[in-house]
Write an enzyme that holds these catalytic residues in place. Sequence first.
Site, PDB file in Angstrom:
ATOM      1  CE  LYS A 196      -1.713  -7.784  -8.274  1.00  0.00           C
ATOM      2  NZ  LYS A 196      -3.202  -7.806  -8.786  1.00  0.00           N
ATOM      3  CB  SER A 256      -2.465  -8.007 -12.632  1.00  0.00           C
ATOM      4  OG  SER A 256      -3.470  -7.491 -11.364  1.00  0.00           O
ATOM      5  CB  SER A 260      -6.130  -9.366 -11.199  1.00  0.00           C
ATOM      6  OG  SER A 260      -6.115  -8.626 -12.205  1.00  0.00           O
TER       7      SER A 260
END
Length: 575
Positions: A121, A202, A226
């Site tokens: 990420k 996310s 997330s």
Amino acid sequence: MGGGSLTYFKSLAGLAAAATTTATMAPTGAAADFFKMPLCGRSFRLEEASIDDMQKAMGNGTVTAVQLVECYAQRVLQTDDYINSLLEFNPDALDIAANLDRERRAGKVRGPMHGIPFTVKENIGTKDKMETTAGSWALLGSRVPRDAFVVKKLREAGGVLLGKATLSEWADMRSNNYSEGYSARGGQARSPYNFTVNPGGSSSGSAIGVAANAVAVSLGTETDGSVINPAMRNSVVGFKPTVGLTSRAGVVPETEHQDTVGTFGRSVRDAVYTLDAIYGKDQRDNYTLAQQSPRGGYTQFLTNKRALRGAAFGLPWQCFWRHADPEQLRQLTALLDLITEAGATIINGTEITDYETIVSPDWWDWDWGTRRGYPNESEYTVVAVDFYNNINTYLSELDNTDIRSLEDIVQYNYDNDGTEGGNPWPLGNPAFYSGQDGFLASLATKGIQDETYWQALEFTQTKTRKGIDDALNYKGKKLNGLLVPPAVGQSYQISAQAGYPIITLPAGIHSATGMPFGLAILQTAWAESELVKFGSAIEDLQKTTAGNQYKRSLPTWEGYKKKPIPLLNIYEGSD
């Protein structure tokens, strides 16, 4: 620029030309055929290949680590105009892979991750030629002091960092009404199952890339859902460990009390191989110094469906299951029947203590305490204060940036409203419908840890930990986990507030949207071994039961010609 990097860019140029040809030609069949994945090398089927499959192929000379990087790069270039899973390629990836191939030829194999491409990420720091911006233009050009600890560990294990995955900007901290998977720098990530529906966030790109076979495994971060949310929405395994098992050093923070780094894989085994490579104690994250982890890692706990004989699981019906839609209940209940037929006992009514107070009756709501009239019982009270302090500490270590505080970020967003959407829509950006209200809420606290803050921290942590632990000890019997539907966001929210681990497995598809959902297992602190054991057992049952459809399925690429922003935030079944 080194010769190896130049070769890489030449290679990408050729792959881009080939991928453009594929992507611009009109599809003659179903979308699944349009996105068909070619063989890697002469004969290796990379689509749905496991880490063990890749290791065997590299071991017998069918493919090399360099070829894996090239094939995954081709897959990214074939799909990324559609799903946007990768924010940035690593220009050093081919050089890294070539070095690992040389090691293999010399007889050195570091372990299961040797030569395996992975992504992280984009809020996870890498001290290399790539950026770490949390998806915001505000941090473009900034330089981190070192690799994040988890990246360092995964590199040492032999992983090949393919690039940075797209994400919800600032890991969803900046806004409370936004398009999941969108960042100003990265654009909108889209689920390969349905391009018009919320892909989960996310860690959106991390899950999407693994789901679309654009990378082997990926790292994501979770504060509250997330990892679990995008994993279950993209039919992959998501493993969120206990807070403190994986270091957060070098990761753009939200709150030290809930942040954790987790893993994504197309199987439990792949997610666990990745977890084994990254967990450990780190002096830069004192939460890791208290961790309780087994000697020899977690791979040793992988098992099969026979482990379900005599196992006992709880089913918190009133807390979570009653909120699931009817179609999801039908499919998950059929999977639960398989689990009981395999010899497990599932006990209904094992509720979280005081769930009536701590579990929102509507949906995921990290300000549920305030909505009840008690900000001193709200998770968001803690997060807002912690973010102000934690982000300022993180920014203080960066070089080559004028962004030194949350105040600077907020002002940057106002100054660049056309791209960063500092103001609510319609003045700003439709993807950030509420502008930066999350940042403003944090800014208003000035990071002051007052009585309300400490009461909220005590309440959220103590209540959720006691609630889960009580449910796991049903009438004096210690259960092997709590089975929950992660599409009901309150389930992973309670786990997040407690700082406890959770794993989600692919379990079904909503007929109305084509979007996947999962079955998750909750456990207490440091009980990752239990999640590995029974997550792999249920997965084996799913894969070996003839005719069973309640398992991972390939993307269907619905709506691949559509590009709406914001995405539809719907998640209902056909009923």
